[in-house]
Design an enzyme around this catalytic site. Structure first.
Site, mmCIF file in Angstrom:
data_model
loop_
_atom_site.group_PDB
_atom_site.id
_atom_site.type_symbol
_atom_site.label_atom_id
_atom_site.label_comp_id
_atom_site.label_asym_id
_atom_site.label_seq_id
_atom_site.Cartn_x
_atom_site.Cartn_y
_atom_site.Cartn_z
ATOM 1 N N LYS A 206 0.390 -1.027 -0.508
ATOM 2 C CA LYS A 206 0.537 -0.095 0.029
ATOM 3 C C LYS A 206 0.422 0.936 -0.095
ATOM 4 O O LYS A 206 0.462 2.350 -0.889
ATOM 5 C CB LYS A 206 -1.393 -0.103 1.583
ATOM 6 N N GLU A 212 9.943 -4.646 4.063
ATOM 7 C CA GLU A 212 11.007 -6.375 3.966
ATOM 8 C C GLU A 212 9.719 -5.903 2.868
ATOM 9 O O GLU A 212 11.229 -7.199 1.867
ATOM 10 C CB GLU A 212 9.541 -6.869 5.474
ATOM 11 N N GLY A 267 -5.175 -2.066 5.083
ATOM 12 C CA GLY A 267 -4.316 -2.954 4.608
ATOM 13 C C GLY A 267 -4.422 -4.648 4.645
ATOM 14 O O GLY A 267 -5.022 -5.178 4.066
ATOM 15 N N ARG A 268 -5.220 -4.937 6.548
ATOM 16 C CA ARG A 268 -5.958 -6.011 6.887
ATOM 17 C C ARG A 268 -6.954 -6.132 5.701
ATOM 18 O O ARG A 268 -8.276 -7.325 6.617
ATOM 19 C CB ARG A 268 -5.812 -6.590 7.851
ATOM 20 N N GLU A 353 -5.296 -7.103 15.285
ATOM 21 C CA GLU A 353 -4.357 -6.080 14.801
ATOM 22 C C GLU A 353 -5.610 -5.005 15.309
ATOM 23 O O GLU A 353 -5.510 -3.624 15.034
ATOM 24 C CB GLU A 353 -4.150 -5.886 13.463
ATOM 25 N N HIS A 384 -5.478 -33.269 18.582
ATOM 26 C CA HIS A 384 -4.067 -35.170 18.649
ATOM 27 C C HIS A 384 -3.531 -33.878 18.944
ATOM 28 O O HIS A 384 -2.092 -34.013 19.598
ATOM 29 C CB HIS A 384 -4.463 -35.775 17.645
ATOM 30 N N LYS A 494 9.237 -0.747 14.479
ATOM 31 C CA LYS A 494 9.784 -0.610 12.881
ATOM 32 C C LYS A 494 11.118 0.797 12.979
ATOM 33 O O LYS A 494 11.816 0.390 12.473
ATOM 34 C CB LYS A 494 8.205 -0.141 11.948
#
Ligand code: G6Q
Length: 536
Positions: A206, A212, A267-268, A353, A384, A494
């Site tokens: 965005k 990264e 973003g999410r 978030e 399990h 960050k």
């Protein structure tokens, strides 16, 4: 005491909790044999059985009163109307506009955004059709066989999860890869098997400033140019999805190869925008638009249904009941469908978030619990492993079980066994089992669950399921009076990483931090030097 915990609706719920805590979900079923009819509902093709919670008609009446008191209906209207409800970033929150396919205008600063959305969708269609049909070719004339999405957080989790979920609908001619982590192993693994002549990179960011993503994108670009490809070939192998045309151009991607979205898409919440380009490449634009339509159907349900019959609101309120009145600190997502194996990771970001906040919209510290820890694994694997703790542990962990009536394969026996396990677990969690002479074999039961059923996991039902969770998170955020649409909590780390990155690059030892941080940085620098000398 905050306004919320001091409110009449909250105090009424606390009193009600004290009286209902003396009963159990099992007893509520025994009292009313038709209970599931009362506490289940279907909307937009998603059936939710929420009967296995410690709730009665009174509970829901009190919870919906809380929602009304908190202004859920007003805030819902404000979101759909494009008001700037993300106050700390001064932005509207309009992922719902990305799914508004009927053309009903949605205004931002007086401008209808729906035509802009349609224009980007049309560009996505032209591009994805060309790639899928082999008309878009790499620089040596070969068709694209591999797509590598480079992005992180909201620019990764949604598209990655949906591509996994819709694998049966995916192109057999395209292999999808997702690189998110700055850990070089992530991109190295993909590049070592990739062919530069047939690989398309989608750089999804965005802001187009994320460290990264840009580092991974530069590594991919260097790898590409390290083959026989020359600079102009980049236009055939790199496209961008972003809101930042300048940064995309500076990176060396032609703005003509950029798919746009807007700052009113968080973003999410962005898989519905051009961030969904990898999805559209994989399943085709028709299926992508069906995904949008499924979400839109849930949007209409959320916007129009009264709170008493509103699935996202009901799930939100039941979650609040557990979190704030029974002290549940986490919530399990248990999809009984292998294709949904990335759903818990996706919902972790969506929920944690969004609602991992402890300051209200008025800037006051909350005196009540907000968003729970979201976690999960597909069934039956979880059974399990960690289900032991659900059944007999000391923590209360409410859970959503997700089941699809029709499988995506022809192995009917497997599907019967899978769903038998799903239904058995929720029954066991509710009923428990009493072993008078062996306390270690006793199960208390009374563990709350919702069961969410899709007819089949397809683009429409997946879209509706995801929108259900988005709106659930929204309703909870409104009641907790927090901003579900910012994420300042990720900023500090960050910023500090940028400083430390710079310090690591310098030769001298650091001393500006606390002794632990200094020690770790200096140890890393020293060990790197030893390693560098030994490999010289
Ligand atoms: C999501 C967050 C965050 C964001 C990533 C990637 O809501 O804002 O996960 O999506 O940090 O950001 P860019 O898309 O700007 O690279």
């Amino acid at each position: 005491m905050s306004n919320l915990t001091h409110s009449s609706a909250w105090r009424a719920l606390a009193e009600h909790r004290d009286s209902i805590a003396r009963t159990s979900i099992r007893e509520l079923f025994a009292r009313n044999r038709e209970r599931v009819k009362r506490f289940s509902q279907e909307a937009a093709g998603v059936y939710v059985d929420y009967s296995r919670n410690l709730i009665t008609d009174d509970t829901l009446a009190l919870l919906t009163a809380l929602a009304r008191q908190a202004g859920v209906e007003e805030r819902r209207r404000a979101m759909f109307a494009g008001e700037r409800i993300n106050v700390t970033e001064d932005r509207p929150v309009l992922h719902v506009a990305l799914r508004e396919r009927a053309g009903t205008p949605i205004l931002v600063d007086g401008e209808d955004v729906v035509p802009k959305v349609s224009a980007v969708l049309a560009r996505m269609r032209r591009f994805t059709d060309a790639v899928r049909e082999g008309a878009w070719r790499g620089y040596t004339g070969r068709a694209i066989t591999d797509v590598v999405n480079i992005g992180i957080g909201g620019s990764d989790l949604g598209p990655r999860m949906v591509c996994e979920a819709l694998k049966p609908y995916g192109s057999k001619a395209l292999t999808m890869h997702f690189v998110s982590n700055v850990d070089g192993a992530d991109i190295a693994e993909v590049l070592q098997a990739a062919d530069p002549e047939t690989t398309l990179f989608v750089i999804s960011s965005k802001t187009f400033t994320t460290r990264e993503t840009l580092l991974n994108a530069h590594t991919a670009r260097a790898w590409f140019l390290g083959s026989d490809a020359a600079e102009p070939a980049i236009a055939k192998h790199f496209v961008a999805v972003s809101t930042n045309a300048d940064a995309v151009t500076a990176f060396g991607i032609d703005p003509g190869n950029m798919f746009e979205f807007w700052d009113w898409v968080g973003g999410r919440y962005s898989l519905w925008s051009a961030i969904g380009l990898p999805i559209a490449l994989y399943v085709g634009m028709d299926a992508f638009e069906t995904l949008l339509a499924g979400a839109h159907a849930m949007d209409r349900h959320f916007a129009e249904a009264p709170l008493e019959q509103n699935l996202p609101a009901l799930l939100a309120l039941i979650g609040i009941w557990h979190t704030n009145f029974f002290g549940a600190a986490s919530h399990l997502i248990a999809p009984y469908d292998r294709y949904l194996h990335r759903l818990p990771a996706y919902l972790q970001q969506l929920d944690m978030e969004s609602n991992g906040k402890s300051v209200t919209l008025c800037g006051e510290r909350v005196d009540y619990a907000t968003g729970p820890v979201i976690w999960g694994e597909p069934g039956t694997n979880g059974q399990h492993a960690f289900f032991q703790l659900l059944h007999q542990g000391s923590a209360l962990i409410p859970a959503d079980f997700i089941a699809c009536m029709q499988p995506q394969h022809a192995l009917d026996t497997h599907h019967k066994v899978l769903l038998a396990n799903c239904f058995a677990q929720t029954e066991a969690l509710m009923n428990g089992s009493h072993a008078p002479d062996a306390p270690h074999r006793s199960f208390d039961g009374n563990r709350p669950t919702n069961t969410i059923c899709l007819e089949k996991l397809d683009p429409a039902s997946l879209g509706a399921l995801l929108a259900l969770y988005e709106h659930k998170v929204f309703v909870q955020g409104v009641i907790w009076n927090i901003n579900s649409f910012d994420q300042w909590g990720v900023e500090l780390g960050k910023r500090l990483a940028v400083t430390i990155e710079d310090e690591i690059a310098r030769p001298e030892p650091v001393s500006a931090h606390d002794s632990s941080t200094n020690g770790l940085i200096n140890r890393f620098k020293a060990r790197r030097n030893v390693h560098a000398e030994s490999t010289d």
